[in-house]
Design a protein around this motif. Sequence first.
Motif, short mmCIF file in Angstrom:
data_model
loop_
_atom_site.label_atom_id
_atom_site.label_comp_id
_atom_site.label_asym_id
_atom_site.label_seq_id
_atom_site.Cartn_x
_atom_site.Cartn_y
_atom_site.Cartn_z
N ASN A 557 0.57 -0.81 -0.12
CA ASN A 557 -0.01 0.39 0.04
C ASN A 557 0.63 1.09 0.02
OD1 ASN A 557 -2.40 -1.29 0.03
ND2 ASN A 557 -3.42 -1.30 2.22
N LYS A 560 2.37 1.32 -2.88
CA LYS A 560 1.04 1.74 -4.13
C LYS A 560 0.36 3.66 -4.11
CE LYS A 560 -2.56 -0.47 -4.01
NZ LYS A 560 -3.88 -1.65 -3.67
N TYR A 561 0.31 3.62 -2.78
CA TYR A 561 -0.38 5.04 -2.99
C TYR A 561 0.68 6.12 -3.03
CZ TYR A 561 -4.42 2.22 -2.33
OH TYR A 561 -5.19 1.87 -2.86
N ASP A 586 5.15 6.48 4.78
CA ASP A 586 5.24 6.60 3.34
C ASP A 586 5.33 7.86 2.91
OD1 ASP A 586 2.96 7.23 2.61
OD2 ASP A 586 2.54 5.57 2.47
N ILE A 591 -3.86 10.41 3.85
CA ILE A 591 -5.94 9.91 3.54
C ILE A 591 -6.40 11.17 4.98
CG2 ILE A 591 -7.05 7.98 5.01
CD1 ILE A 591 -4.55 6.41 4.85
N ILE A 599 -11.56 3.02 6.18
CA ILE A 599 -10.40 1.89 4.80
C ILE A 599 -10.45 1.03 5.50
CG2 ILE A 599 -9.56 3.89 4.36
CD1 ILE A 599 -7.57 3.15 6.03
N ARG A 605 -12.90 1.87 -0.14
CA ARG A 605 -11.93 2.34 -0.86
C ARG A 605 -12.16 4.15 -1.25
NH1 ARG A 605 -9.47 0.94 -5.91
NH2 ARG A 605 -7.78 0.88 -5.00
N ASN A 609 -10.04 8.61 -5.06
CA ASN A 609 -8.44 8.08 -6.38
C ASN A 609 -8.91 7.34 -7.48
OD1 ASN A 609 -7.68 8.83 -3.57
ND2 ASN A 609 -7.43 6.47 -2.55
N GLY A 616 -7.00 -2.40 -6.65
CA GLY A 616 -7.23 -2.43 -5.60
C GLY A 616 -8.97 -3.17 -5.41
N PHE A 617 -8.69 -3.92 -4.22
CA PHE A 617 -10.45 -4.38 -4.02
C PHE A 617 -11.23 -3.83 -2.58
CE2 PHE A 617 -10.57 -8.71 -7.13
CZ PHE A 617 -10.81 -7.93 -7.64
N GLY A 618 -9.89 -3.08 -2.36
CA GLY A 618 -10.45 -2.70 -0.73
C GLY A 618 -10.69 -3.78 0.75
N GLY A 620 -7.62 -5.74 1.55
CA GLY A 620 -6.32 -6.10 2.56
C GLY A 620 -6.22 -5.04 3.98
N LEU A 621 -6.61 -3.96 4.46
CA LEU A 621 -6.67 -3.43 5.40
C LEU A 621 -7.51 -4.12 6.09
CD1 LEU A 621 -6.07 0.10 4.90
CD2 LEU A 621 -4.88 -1.47 6.06
P1 ADP Z 1 -7.25 -1.46 -1.68
O1 ADP Z 1 -5.31 -0.96 -1.36
O2 ADP Z 1 -6.85 -2.48 -2.03
O3 ADP Z 1 -7.96 -0.95 -2.16
P2 ADP Z 1 -6.33 -1.46 1.15
O4 ADP Z 1 -7.84 -2.09 2.47
O5 ADP Z 1 -5.14 -2.29 1.07
O6 ADP Z 1 -7.54 -2.10 -0.29
O7 ADP Z 1 -7.04 -0.53 1.40
C1 ADP Z 1 -8.39 0.31 1.66
C2 ADP Z 1 -8.21 2.16 1.14
O8 ADP Z 1 -7.20 2.75 1.90
C3 ADP Z 1 -7.53 2.01 -0.14
O9 ADP Z 1 -8.16 2.17 -1.08
C4 ADP Z 1 -6.83 3.45 0.05
O10 ADP Z 1 -7.63 3.84 -0.58
C5 ADP Z 1 -6.23 3.70 1.31
N1 ADP Z 1 -4.93 3.37 1.71
C6 ADP Z 1 -4.67 2.54 1.93
N2 ADP Z 1 -3.27 2.42 2.27
C7 ADP Z 1 -3.07 3.75 2.00
C8 ADP Z 1 -1.63 4.51 2.10
N3 ADP Z 1 -0.53 3.72 2.08
N4 ADP Z 1 -1.76 5.59 1.68
C9 ADP Z 1 -2.93 6.13 1.25
N5 ADP Z 1 -3.80 5.84 1.19
C10 ADP Z 1 -4.33 4.30 1.65
#
Ligand code: ADP
Length: 657
Positions: A557, A560-561, A586, A591, A599, A605, A609, A616-618, A620-621
């Motif tokens: 993440n 990616k972000y 990072d 956010i 999140i 998601r 963004n 992504g699918f939303g 992971g977190l």
């Molecule tokens: P995904 O990344 O697959 O969409 P996650 O559950 O990992 O799903 O993250 C949920 C959302 O949280 C992401 O879609 C993003 O908008 C936000 N997010 C997660 N990590 C970060 C980060 N390091 N910086 C900014 N936004 C983040």
Amino acid sequence: MMNQDLRIKELEQELERKDQEIQSLNHMNERLSNSIDELKDEVYKYEDLVHSSNSLIAIFMGKDYIIDVANESIRDVWGKGHNVIGKPLLEVLPELRKQGIDDLLDQVYNTGIPYHADEVPVELVINGIPEIRYFDFTYQPQKNQKGEIIGVADIATDVTKQALLNKKVRENEYRYRELIHSSNSLIAILRGKEMVIEIANNAIKSVWGKGNDVEGKPLFEILPEMIGQGMPELFNEVYETGEPHFAQEKPLLHKKDGEMKLGYFDFVYQPQRNIHNQIDGVAVIAQDVTQQGILNKKVRESEKEFRELVNFMPHKISMSSATGEPVFYNNSWVTYTGKNAENLLENSWQSLIHPDDRERTEQMGEKVLATGQDLEMELRIFDKNGSPKWHLFRATAIKNEEGEITSWISSCTEIHKLKEEEQRKDDFLKLVSHELKTPVTSIKGYVQLLLSMIPKEEEEKENNKKLPVRPYLNRMEIQIERLIRLISEMLDLSRIEQKELQLKKEYFKLNEHVEQIIEDISYSNRDVQIELQHQDQSEVFADKDRIGQVIINFVTNALKYSPEGNRVIIKIFEGKNAHVGVSVRDFGIGIAKKEQKKIFKRFYRIAGNKDYTYAGFGIGLYLSNEIIKRHKGRIYLDSQIGKGSEFTFTLPKQKTK
Ligand code: ADP
């Protein structure tokens, strides 16, 4: 001789005459002495009367008003002792002079006209002490036989007690009238069956608007507009029954300055009784509450509108007291449960909820009642046929100006179909990911096999002439890795939903594990810059793969972000209460505060963004959070939009039992 005899005869006759004369004189004398005795008796009676009288009696003789008679009563009041007879009045009572008593006496003495006055205050110095006494008195001129004035009689009564009482009564009456007139309340006193206005204060006169001159006139002659509004009947009832009548915010039309106006009044009609306890009038005490009345009317109207609105809504709306006792259910509740509103209020709300959800609901309810926070939860509620349906229940506290909770408002929305859909979707996802996993894993195997089969020299030769096979296969492997991770995440998700996620806990060195993961990530992402800081060395008892999954999720993440840089700082540090922390920092897009809780929900998601940039699918977190929670750890997020984010998780250092 003859002459002598004659002479003797004459003398004898003379003697007889004298005798008779003596006899008649004696007779007269006797009568006189009798009448003197009678006179003495009269004088005695008169003196006795004067002296024994309770009235104050005195006679002053001559122009100097020499005290000729003064009975004991008057001497007591004068308070100058007993030796006053024969002395001039104004010498005995010099204090009378400055009060004009001497002039009054002169007036009676000179004109012969008696003088009478009631309740006259006179200051006397009684036994040396000045004191005000009140008298009713008469000054009566005294005349001699010739009708000449020779003195003045003073006949008086000490009425001090009664005068003081009268004064008090007068003062009280004055005060009472003052009170009525200066009061802001509207006050009138009406007498007799005809309700004649005896007193009407300025406040009530101004509301009546019929001028000042209303006293003495019957009320309904002044206010004929009240006749059609039941007021004469009300007054009559109070007059006849003696029962007071109270009214609150009574709307009354009254004509003021030629115009009919609507006013609202609080009032009491109080029967008035005379000293014989008979009702002889009615007192009116009223307050003009027109402004408040109009306001309350508006409130009532808007409350009615609100009720109708709430009843019209398809949602189930209810209200509870500050302590959570239900006080209102709308029509939707009645229709859904098949119970009427009273029934709903009488029975406990718990009976409406599916037994499996009751404890959770009670716990959540207690928590929000204690904290005043909003409540949102899903639960099953029985419908009228007794079948439970899923609902989204939300409650929020209503607070007064002081911030105290006055009530709770709750809504219940049926989400049963949605839940069923969700279940179907979950089942489908589980099926798809399960079916995908096998072919994708075997593709991965074949790619790895192919990679291992390309000999080094062959490759170099080929590189120069033909297709770059190895780099393509490498990229394929990375993509397949991502695909596998996604599929595993989806499988994990359904495992969590179905409570099937198992942890395989073991002891391992966290620092080494983190190092290994970073190496792997760096291997497949060559241009990243990952810094690792070991501020603490820790061993943990946890599911190694799952913890690795969380770290990979945080780091991927973070990369990616962060579209404009690839710098990531990872820190292993000592946390509070025997915990170890791992943070991933990072310098990416960051956010917003309001998104920071959301999140961690599944499939969430951040809108806006660029989806095409950040695929992504939303999940992971959501998974990371579930995994850490199951390890009795916590996840923290510190982030600022445009500046970057820091995700941290903590784990207990020792084995948790
Ligand atoms: P995904 O990344 O697959 O969409 P996650 O559950 O990992 O799903 O993250 C949920 C959302 O949280 C992401 O879609 C993003 O908008 C936000 N997010 C997660 N990590 C970060 C980060 N390091 N910086 C900014 N936004 C983040």
